[in-house]
Design a protein around this motif. Structure first.
Motif, PDB file in Angstrom:
ATOM      1  N   ALA A   1       0.830  -1.207   0.000  1.00  0.00           N
ATOM      2  CA  ALA A   1       0.000   0.000   0.000  1.00  0.00           C
ATOM      3  C   ALA A   1       0.861   1.253   0.000  1.00  0.00           C
ATOM      4  CB  ALA A   1      -0.931   0.017   1.210  1.00  0.00           C
ATOM      5  N   LEU A   2       0.269   2.331  -0.503  1.00  0.00           N
ATOM      6  CA  LEU A   2       0.854   3.662  -0.453  1.00  0.00           C
ATOM      7  C   LEU A   2      -0.227   4.583   0.096  1.00  0.00           C
ATOM      8  CD1 LEU A   2       3.538   5.039  -1.340  1.00  0.00           C
ATOM      9  CD2 LEU A   2       2.395   5.655  -3.464  1.00  0.00           C
ATOM     10  N   ILE A   3       0.053   5.204   1.256  1.00  0.00           N
ATOM     11  CA  ILE A   3      -0.954   6.011   1.943  1.00  0.00           C
ATOM     12  C   ILE A   3      -0.458   7.453   2.050  1.00  0.00           C
ATOM     13  CG2 ILE A   3      -2.260   6.374   4.073  1.00  0.00           C
ATOM     14  CD1 ILE A   3      -3.101   3.891   2.590  1.00  0.00           C
ATOM     15  N   LEU A   4      -1.267   8.397   1.548  1.00  0.00           N
ATOM     16  CA  LEU A   4      -0.988   9.821   1.710  1.00  0.00           C
ATOM     17  C   LEU A   4      -1.871  10.357   2.831  1.00  0.00           C
ATOM     18  CD1 LEU A   4       0.602  12.243   0.386  1.00  0.00           C
ATOM     19  CD2 LEU A   4      -1.580  12.816  -0.705  1.00  0.00           C
ATOM     20  N   ARG A   5      -1.241  11.019   3.807  1.00  0.00           N
ATOM     21  CA  ARG A   5      -1.966  11.543   4.963  1.00  0.00           C
ATOM     22  C   ARG A   5      -1.825  13.058   5.003  1.00  0.00           C
ATOM     23  NH1 ARG A   5      -1.323   9.094  11.083  1.00  0.00           N
ATOM     24  NH2 ARG A   5      -3.384   9.744  11.825  1.00  0.00           N
TER      25      ARG A   5
ATOM     26  N   VAL B   1      -5.655   8.955   2.001  1.00  0.00           N
ATOM     27  CA  VAL B   1      -6.101   8.373   0.748  1.00  0.00           C
ATOM     28  C   VAL B   1      -5.089   7.319   0.329  1.00  0.00           C
ATOM     29  CG1 VAL B   1      -4.956  10.161  -0.657  1.00  0.00           C
ATOM     30  CG2 VAL B   1      -6.847   8.837  -1.626  1.00  0.00           C
ATOM     31  N   ALA B   2      -5.593   6.176  -0.141  1.00  0.00           N
ATOM     32  CA  ALA B   2      -4.740   5.122  -0.690  1.00  0.00           C
ATOM     33  C   ALA B   2      -4.441   5.451  -2.150  1.00  0.00           C
ATOM     34  CB  ALA B   2      -5.425   3.769  -0.568  1.00  0.00           C
ATOM     35  N   ILE B   3      -3.191   5.267  -2.553  1.00  0.00           N
ATOM     36  CA  ILE B   3      -2.759   5.646  -3.898  1.00  0.00           C
ATOM     37  C   ILE B   3      -2.343   4.398  -4.670  1.00  0.00           C
ATOM     38  CG2 ILE B   3      -1.029   6.936  -5.202  1.00  0.00           C
ATOM     39  CD1 ILE B   3      -0.953   8.944  -2.970  1.00  0.00           C
ATOM     40  N   PRO B   4      -2.866   4.209  -5.878  1.00  0.00           N
ATOM     41  CA  PRO B   4      -2.421   3.066  -6.691  1.00  0.00           C
ATOM     42  C   PRO B   4      -0.970   3.253  -7.091  1.00  0.00           C
ATOM     43  CG  PRO B   4      -3.793   4.564  -7.991  1.00  0.00           C
ATOM     44  CD  PRO B   4      -3.867   5.042  -6.576  1.00  0.00           C
ATOM     45  N   PHE B   5      -0.171   2.213  -6.887  1.00  0.00           N
ATOM     46  CA  PHE B   5       1.256   2.349  -7.173  1.00  0.00           C
ATOM     47  C   PHE B   5       1.814   0.992  -7.565  1.00  0.00           C
ATOM     48  CE2 PHE B   5       5.777   2.986  -6.040  1.00  0.00           C
ATOM     49  CZ  PHE B   5       5.996   4.175  -6.731  1.00  0.00           C
ATOM     50  N   PRO B   6       2.726   0.978  -8.542  1.00  0.00           N
ATOM     51  CA  PRO B   6       3.287  -0.311  -9.001  1.00  0.00           C
ATOM     52  C   PRO B   6       4.181  -0.932  -7.941  1.00  0.00           C
ATOM     53  CG  PRO B   6       4.428   1.528 -10.024  1.00  0.00           C
ATOM     54  CD  PRO B   6       3.256   2.117  -9.300  1.00  0.00           C
ATOM     55  N   ASP B   7       4.585  -2.159  -8.212  1.00  0.00           N
ATOM     56  CA  ASP B   7       5.420  -2.908  -7.277  1.00  0.00           C
ATOM     57  C   ASP B   7       6.869  -2.458  -7.417  1.00  0.00           C
ATOM     58  OD1 ASP B   7       6.375  -4.716  -5.461  1.00  0.00           O
ATOM     59  OD2 ASP B   7       6.382  -6.404  -6.859  1.00  0.00           O
ATOM     60  N   SER B   8       7.174  -1.316  -6.831  1.00  0.00           N
ATOM     61  CA  SER B   8       8.537  -0.790  -6.859  1.00  0.00           C
ATOM     62  C   SER B   8       8.758   0.026  -5.595  1.00  0.00           C
ATOM     63  CB  SER B   8       8.772   0.074  -8.110  1.00  0.00           C
ATOM     64  OG  SER B   8       7.849   1.149  -8.164  1.00  0.00           O
TER      65      SER B   8
END
Length: 439
Positions: free
Chosen positions: A211-215, A229-236
Motif C-alpha cells: 500500500a501507499l498512503i498519503l496523509r 487516501v490510498a494511492i495506486p502504485f506499481p510494485d517498486s
C-alpha cells in the motif's frame, strides 16, 4: 514560458571524517523574510551557517564542534515581537550521539543585524528519531517536528514544552514529509480552509509492502483535520518524493520511473488521480532528486549517464509528459574524485524563482575514510521560471523535446507496471505538426 537559468555556486563545506553517522554531511532549508531570503545550513562536524541569498554572503554562524550531527535540516524565521523585531530565530535538531538517532536535542538560537554569531537561548530533549523540522513563518508560535515513524510533535517557539499529536499510526515506512500554508493550498476545498489563525498542512506519505498512503494533517494549536487516501502504485520502491501546494505528488522509483498524481477532492473526499508515468533513461536515479514547482511542473536533477561528469537538470510538465526545459551542469570539481554512483543530490524548495541543490558524497555509499582529499559538500542555486498553470499551449511545441531522456514506448511498457498510455505522446506530436502547418 518555462526556463532554467545558469546555476550559481552558493557555498562549499568541508566534510568531517571524524563523525560516524548515516545522516547527510550537509542539510539545509530556505526561509523568506521581509528583508530577503536566507538559507540555513547544518554541516556535520562543524555547525550552523546562515547565508543571505541576495548578497550570497554569510549572515550568521555558530561553530558547534567536530562531533555535531544534524538529525534534520535546521530552520530559521524572523521574530515578530516588537522588542525583538530584528532578531532571527534558528532551530536545530541534533543527535545526542553518533551511534544513535534518538534521543535528539532541539535547540533555539538567535541572531541580530549587529551580531554575526548565533547565540544559544535554550534546548529541549526529544525522545524520538526526527525526520524533519519546520519553523513556518506563518505559525510564529510553533515549531513542528515529524519523527521517522510519522509522529507529529509540536513545540512552542521558546521551546518550553513539546507535545505529541494524538494520532492513529499509519503502517509503512515514511517516504515524504512536507509542510505548506493551508491558505495557499489551491487543491483544498473552501470548507477545508480554516478561518482565524494561520494553519499548516503537513503531508506525510507512507509505503508498505502492499500500500501507499498519503496523509494530510491540518495543524493549528492541535490537529484540526486528519485525512488519508490510498494511492495506486506499481510494485517498486520509492526513492524520492515531492508534494506541492497545488496538489501535485511526484514519486521517483527504483525502476527509473517518475510517477505523478494530482491530489484533489471528489464529492467531499480526498482522492488521487494518476497522471502519466515517465520511463526515464540516461539518468542515474539512485542519487537523483525531484521537486514539485507548482501546477504539474516537476524539476528532476540526476547524473547524466552518457556523460558522467555532468548533472542533467530537467523541468517536466508531468500532466502532458513533456520536457519544458533542460540544463546540463558540471559536477563540482571538488567532487571529481568521487564515483558518480556514490554522489547524493538533493533539491530544496526556495522561492518562486529558484531552487537549491545540494551535491555531496553519499553517506550510505562511502565511509568518510574512503573520501578523496579535498572532497566537499556543495550548494548551488538553480533559477527557473514556470507558468502559473499547465496548459496545452505551453507544451505543444515541446512534444519531442524529452525523447533523449525517455525510454521508447516499447521499452516503457516493459519498464512500467502500470498501464502505459502511448496515445498521449502520439496526440501531442500530431497536434504539434498540425499547429506548425497552420491546420
Amino acid at each position: 514560458m518555462a526556463t532554467l537559468g545558469d546555476a550559481i555556486a552558493l557555498s562549499k563545506h568541508d566534510i568531517s571524517t571524524k563523525v560516524s553517522s548515516k545522516l547527510p554531511y550537509l542539510q539545509a532549508s530556505c526561509s523568506r523574510e521581509t528583508k530577503g531570503e536566507f538559507v540555513t545550513i547544518g554541516v556535520t562536524g562543524e555547525g550552523i551557517s546562515i547565508i543571505d541569498l541576495t548578497s550570497f554572503q554569510p549572515e550568521a554562524a555558530a561553530l558547534l564542534g567536530p562531533e555535531v550531527v544534524f538529525a534534520a535540516s535546521p530552520a530559521s524565521r524572523t521574530a515578530t515581537s516588537t522588542e525583538a523585531k530584528s532578531a532571527r530565530y534558528t532551530y536545530a535538531i541534533n543527535q545526542t550521539s553518533s551511534s544513535s538517532s534518538k534521543p535528539c536535542d532541539l535547540s533555539l538560537w538567535t541572531s541580530r543585524e549587529s551580531l554575526t554569531a548565533l547565540e544559544k537561548q535554550g534546548s529541549i530533549r526529544i525522545n524520538d528519531a526526527v525526520h524533519a523540522l519546520y519553523a513556518p513563518e506563518y505559525m510564529t508560535d510553533s515549531v513542528i517536528l515529524v519523527s521517522t515513524e510519522g509522529t507529529v510533535i509540536c513545540c512552542d517557539s521558546a521551546l518550553q514544552n513539546a507535545r505529541r499529536m494524538d494520532l492513529n499510526k499509519v503502517a509503512g515506512e515514511l517516504r515524504l514529509a512536507s509542510i505548506d500554508d493551508c491558505s495557499l493550498c489551491t487543491f483544498l476545498p473552501s470548507q477545508r480552509q480554516l478561518h482565524g489563525a494561520r494553519t499548516a498542512l503537513v503531508t506525510l506519505l507512507f509505503q508498505s509492502h502492499d500500500a501507499l498512503i498519503l496523509r494530510l494533517l491540518q495543524l493549528r494549536t492541535a490537529v484540526e483535520l486528519d485525512e488519508q487516501v490510498a494511492i495506486p502504485f506499481p510494485d517498486s520502491n520509492i526513492l524520492r518524493a515531492s508534494f506541492d501546494k497545488d496538489g501535485c505528488l511526484a514519486l521517483l522509483d527504483d525502476k527509473e520511473n517518475l510517477h505523478s498524481y494530482m491530489i484533489n477532492y471528489r464529492h467531499g473526499k480526498l482522492s488521487a488521480t494518476p497522471l502519466d508515468s515517465l520511463a526515464l533513461r540516461s539518468i542515474y536515479t539512485p542519487s537523483a532528486s525531484i521537486l514539485c514547482l507548482g501546477s504539474s511542473h516537476v524539476l528532476l536533477v540526476g547524473v547524466n549517464q552518457k556523460k558522467r561528469d555532468e548533472m542533467a537538470v530537467l523541468l517536466w510538465d508531468v500532466q502532458y509528459s513533456v520536457l519544458l526545459a533542460e540544463q546540463l551542469l558540471s559536477i563540482p570539481s571538488n567532487l571529481s574524485g568521487v564515483p558518480v554512483e556514490k554522489l547524493q543530490l538533493q533539491l530544496l524548495r526556495g522561492n518562486q524563482t529558484h531552487a537549491m541543490l545540494i551535491v555531496s558524497p553519499s553517506r550510505t555509499q562511502l565511509r568518510p575514510s574512503q573520501l578523496p582529499a579535498g572532497a566537499k559538500s556543495n550548494i548551488l542555486m538553480i533559477p527557473y521560471t514556470v507558468p502559473p498553470a499547465s496548459t496545452l499551449s505551453n507544451v505543444i511545441w515541446r512534444a519531442e523535446a524529452g525523447n533523449a531522456w525517455l525510454k521508447s514506448s516499447e521499452d516503457a511498457k516493459h519498464s512500467l507496471t502500470m498501464d502505459y498510455d502511448e496515445g498521449k505522446d502520439a496526440i501531442l506530436k500530431l497536434l504539434s505538426r498540425n499547429w506548425m502547418k497552420g491546420k
